[in-house]
Design a protein around this motif. Structure first.
Motif, PDB file in Angstrom:
ATOM      1  N   VAL A 163     -12.422  -5.301   2.360  1.00  0.00           N
ATOM      2  CA  VAL A 163     -11.635  -4.087   2.552  1.00  0.00           C
ATOM      3  C   VAL A 163     -10.267  -4.399   3.153  1.00  0.00           C
ATOM      4  N   ARG A 164     -10.198  -5.385   4.043  1.00  0.00           N
ATOM      5  CA  ARG A 164      -8.919  -5.711   4.687  1.00  0.00           C
ATOM      6  C   ARG A 164      -7.895  -6.241   3.696  1.00  0.00           C
ATOM      7  N   GLN A 165      -8.326  -6.670   2.516  1.00  0.00           N
ATOM      8  CA  GLN A 165      -7.403  -7.182   1.501  1.00  0.00           C
ATOM      9  C   GLN A 165      -6.976  -6.116   0.491  1.00  0.00           C
ATOM     10  N   LEU A 166      -7.495  -4.905   0.640  1.00  0.00           N
ATOM     11  CA  LEU A 166      -7.167  -3.844  -0.312  1.00  0.00           C
ATOM     12  C   LEU A 166      -5.830  -3.202   0.046  1.00  0.00           C
ATOM     13  N   SER A 167      -5.133  -2.730  -0.962  1.00  0.00           N
ATOM     14  CA  SER A 167      -3.936  -1.933  -0.714  1.00  0.00           C
ATOM     15  C   SER A 167      -4.363  -0.578  -0.150  1.00  0.00           C
ATOM     16  N   LEU A 168      -3.414   0.152   0.398  1.00  0.00           N
ATOM     17  CA  LEU A 168      -3.742   1.466   0.957  1.00  0.00           C
ATOM     18  C   LEU A 168      -4.321   2.386  -0.104  1.00  0.00           C
ATOM     19  N   GLY A 169      -3.746   2.364  -1.288  1.00  0.00           N
ATOM     20  CA  GLY A 169      -4.255   3.211  -2.362  1.00  0.00           C
ATOM     21  C   GLY A 169      -5.661   2.835  -2.780  1.00  0.00           C
ATOM     22  N   GLN A 170      -5.954   1.533  -2.875  1.00  0.00           N
ATOM     23  CA  GLN A 170      -7.306   1.092  -3.222  1.00  0.00           C
ATOM     24  C   GLN A 170      -8.300   1.482  -2.134  1.00  0.00           C
ATOM     25  N   ARG A 171      -7.891   1.306  -0.887  1.00  0.00           N
ATOM     26  CA  ARG A 171      -8.792   1.660   0.206  1.00  0.00           C
ATOM     27  C   ARG A 171      -9.086   3.160   0.221  1.00  0.00           C
ATOM     28  N   MET A 172      -8.072   3.992  -0.075  1.00  0.00           N
ATOM     29  CA  MET A 172      -8.301   5.430  -0.071  1.00  0.00           C
ATOM     30  C   MET A 172      -9.277   5.831  -1.165  1.00  0.00           C
ATOM     31  N   ARG A 173      -9.201   5.194  -2.316  1.00  0.00           N
ATOM     32  CA  ARG A 173     -10.189   5.487  -3.366  1.00  0.00           C
ATOM     33  C   ARG A 173     -11.583   5.060  -2.920  1.00  0.00           C
ATOM     34  N   GLY A 174     -11.650   3.925  -2.214  1.00  0.00           N
ATOM     35  CA  GLY A 174     -12.929   3.497  -1.659  1.00  0.00           C
ATOM     36  C   GLY A 174     -13.454   4.467  -0.622  1.00  0.00           C
ATOM     37  N   GLU A 175     -12.567   5.013   0.197  1.00  0.00           N
ATOM     38  CA  GLU A 175     -12.967   5.991   1.218  1.00  0.00           C
ATOM     39  C   GLU A 175     -13.546   7.245   0.572  1.00  0.00           C
ATOM     40  N   VAL A 176     -12.901   7.707  -0.492  1.00  0.00           N
ATOM     41  CA  VAL A 176     -13.401   8.904  -1.185  1.00  0.00           C
ATOM     42  C   VAL A 176     -14.780   8.618  -1.780  1.00  0.00           C
ATOM     43  N   ALA A 177     -14.939   7.451  -2.391  1.00  0.00           N
ATOM     44  CA  ALA A 177     -16.244   7.086  -2.945  1.00  0.00           C
ATOM     45  C   ALA A 177     -17.304   7.036  -1.851  1.00  0.00           C
ATOM     46  N   ALA A 178     -16.954   6.476  -0.698  1.00  0.00           N
ATOM     47  CA  ALA A 178     -17.904   6.409   0.410  1.00  0.00           C
ATOM     48  C   ALA A 178     -18.320   7.807   0.873  1.00  0.00           C
ATOM     49  N   ALA A 179     -17.372   8.739   0.888  1.00  0.00           N
ATOM     50  CA  ALA A 179     -17.683  10.099   1.326  1.00  0.00           C
ATOM     51  C   ALA A 179     -18.558  10.842   0.320  1.00  0.00           C
TER      52      ALA A 179
END
Length: 339
Positions: A163-179
């Motif tokens: 996760v620390r290597q993801l761009s902000l946009g990639q991380r936000m998509r991951g956050e939405v998926a997690a939710a």
């Protein structure tokens, strides 16, 4: 290893009433400060949320917007059990968020734009595995839901990246998926498109719309990107000074404020002089050597068909479009009226 049994619950809990019921909600903060030269610190009370009453029915999509400091984040924190209200009542899916925070966490999905629920040093895929176990999903349930999220949110290219290597946009998509992994009844999104490019934003909005239609999910959205509200929400709630300043349909808000709309006409042949317009409209500009004419009008005073009928008598229209007032302008108008 023995797995602890899933706690039993009254099946009627969370099935009664609206998805969200906030009644006369208040939240005060005490701020301590020391004036220059003073020996004692003084305290003053700041009211972040002030007698806020709001009911959201199941399956609704609501945009909750306002200026910075309007009370949006504080309201969300009380809805999710992070903060205890100073006074008033909060019910989310029939539960008291503070007293039943663990149970509620299994029924809602939350994305805070500046806070992560992913494990920083683990691959994104591992975060989903841990979250699936926390929500007590079976392996079959987790895989089926994750496959849907990976495809819908275009995550396959970085699932195995920390996760620390993801761009902000990639991380936000991951956050939405997690939710959304545990298929919550209520999804609360705070700035979900921050850091996304236009293509990714559009993909996220499309997926959220499709997923909500399939599952009947309730959506509660706060954002400074007003395109999110226009594309995702059916109802808009504007807060100002911790209180509800407007609650209704976006189209009704535009009409009630008399905010100007703009009809953009491309004529079949150039016309340098302005078109004659009926009362309630005015020429806003002539461009492209007389081909494009912009007509500004109030939707409260004049309808598009009446205006168009008048204009088409004077010139042949090759193309047209209608520009609605920006939602940011509507929020500013509401806030100014409240003051």
């Amino acid at each position: 290893m023995n797995q602890s049994p899933t706690p039993t619950r009254d099946p009627a809990v969370g099935e009664r009433g609206p998805a969200v019921a906030l009644t006369a909600l208040r939240r005060d903060y005490t701020v301590h400060a020391k004036a220059d030269g003073a020996r004692r610190r003084t305290a003053r009370v700041i009211r972040a949320v002030d007698d806020l009453t709001l009911h959201i029915e199941r399956g609704e999509a609501v945009g909750f917007v306002g200026a910075n400091g309007a009370g949006k984040s504080t309201t969300i924190k009380m809805m999710t059990g992070i903060l205890q209200p100073t006074s008033g009542d909060v019910r989310v899916l029939g539960r008291s968020p503070v007293a039943e925070r663990r149970q509620l966490a299994r029924e809602i999905g939350v994305v805070f734009g500046q806070r992560s629920q992913l494990w920083w040093d683990l691959p994104l895929r591992d975060s989903f595995a841990i979250l699936g176990a926390m929500h007590r999903l079976t392996e079959r349930e987790r895989r089926a839901r994750l496959d849907r999220l990976v495809a819908g949110l275009d995550l396959s290219g970085f699932l195995d990246r920390p996760v620390r290597q993801l761009s902000l946009g990639q991380r936000m998509r991951g956050e939405v998926a997690a939710a959304l992994l545990h298929s919550p009844q209520l999804v609360i999104l705070d700035e979900p498109t921050i850091g996304l490019d236009m293509v990714s934003k559009e993909g996220l909005r499309r997926f959220l719309t499709e997923d909500r239609a399939e599952r009947g999910t309730t959506l509660f959205l706060t954002t400074h990107d007003m395109s999110d509200v226009e594309r995702l929400a059916e109802r808009i709630v504007i807060v100002d000074g911790g209180a509800v300043a407007y609650d209704g349909a976006l189209a009704d808000l535009r009409e009630s404020l008399g905010a100007p709309r703009e009809l953009i006409l491309d004529l079949a042949s150039p016309r340098e002089e302005p078109l004659r317009v009926p009362p309630g409209a005015q020429c806003a500009g002539i461009e492209a050597g007389g081909i494009r004419h912009r007509i500004r009008f109030s939707g409260a005073d004049l309808t598009v068909p009446v205006l168009l009928a008048s204009l088409s008598e004077q010139a042949e229209i090759a193309d047209l479009s209608l520009a609605e007032p920006a939602i940011e302008d509507l929020v500013r108008r509401i806030s100014a009226q409240e003051r």
